[in-house]
Design a protein around this motif. Structure first.
Motif: not given
Length: 283
Positions: A168-173, A240-244, A256-263, A271-273
């Motif tokens: 699963i990859r999902d929006g961080h809570p 495994r557990l990762d945060e992006g 802001l637009p970035a490679d693969g989406g928005f940041v 500061l914000i996962p």
């Protein structure tokens, strides 16, 4: 397009699910246009989501996807599902929206890709699908629509054969707890499970410029601990557990637009996962 309105409410699953399904039925035509389905006419094209997720899964699937049985939960119009088919998997897409699955099936036919489609409430998926898989997959914007993660995790476990992998990859809570309208990071919504749903009245959607006829939806907050513990409680082993830091859609106008989406802007990027990723296996 109206301004979104949100309130905390207590509601049973069935009426909440039915309201959500009406909303997602309305999104199908908008997303079929906004997703750029014509790009899939290129036989090498994969969705951006699957391109990233396949790379994250590669260490756990050393033989690749060719010949794997893959079940995609909450598959919507099937672009990610069919991307796995292009990687060589035998795919089954599961969703509660009949129009979404009709669109997915039409796309599969157009692309000459084999896929099975099962219309069901995801919380009943194991019984509805009735078989086991090497990989059960869900990704981006999925489990916030579910009130009961223990029941969800039980479906995942029931769909996996021994030795199988869940991803699963999902929006961080933490992301979902932020006020998306503010000019600085400010918490607005609950991070922890409260027993209440967030009732949204919003006629827009995350892709495309159109509006939906059924604007009311219900979402539930789930802290990261609840996701992990639900999977452990269902008998899965967390590998495994990762945060992006990158999100596939624009959660806030400040992103802001970035490679693969928005940041987030530079000063806030650490500061914000934006996402979390979990890989788990069934022994």
């Amino acid at each position: 397009m109206s301004e979104p309105v949100v309130n905390a409410v207590r509601i049973d699953w069935e009426p909440a699910r039915d309201a959500n399904r009406e909303n997602w039925d309305d999104r199908v035509a908008l997303h079929a246009e906004a997703y750029g389905l014509q790009a899939f006419d290129d036989p090498a094209h994969l969705s951006d989501v699957v391109r990233e997720d396949a790379a994250a899964l590669a260490p756990f699937l050393p033989e690749g996807f060719d010949g794997l049985d893959v079940c995609h939960l909450q598959c919507h119009i099937g672009t990610d599902t069919l991307s796995f088919a292009r990687l060589g998997a035998r795919v089954t897409g599961v969703d509660f929206s009949a129009p979404a699955l009709e669109t997915a099936a039409a796309l599969a036919t157009r692309l000459s890709l084999d896929a099975d489609w099962v219309e069901t409430d995801v919380l009943d998926a194991a019984a509805a699908v009735g078989t086991e898989f090497d990989l059960v997959y869900t990704s981006i914007g999925a489990i916030c629509w579910l009130p009961d993660l223990e029941r969800w995790a039980a479906q995942v476990a029931g769909l996996l054969r021994p030795g199988g992998t869940f991803y699963i990859r999902d929006g961080h809570p933490v992301l979902y707890a932020l006020d998306e309208t503010r000019d600085e990071p400010v918490l607005r919504y609950p991070y922890f499970d409260t027993g209440e749903a967030q009732a949204w009245d919003d006629d827009s959607t995350y892709a495309g410029d159109g509006t939906v006829a059924h604007p009311r939806t219900y979402e539930w907050p789930h802290p990261l601990s609840s996701v992990v513990n639900a999977l452990i409680g269902a008998g899965l082993r967390i590998r495994r557990l990762d945060e992006g830091r990158t999100l596939p859609w624009r959660f806030s106008p400040r992103m802001l637009p970035a490679d693969g989406g928005f940041v987030w802007p530079d000063a806030e990027r650490d500061l914000i996962p934006c996402t979390f990723t979990i890989v788990a296996t069934k022994d």
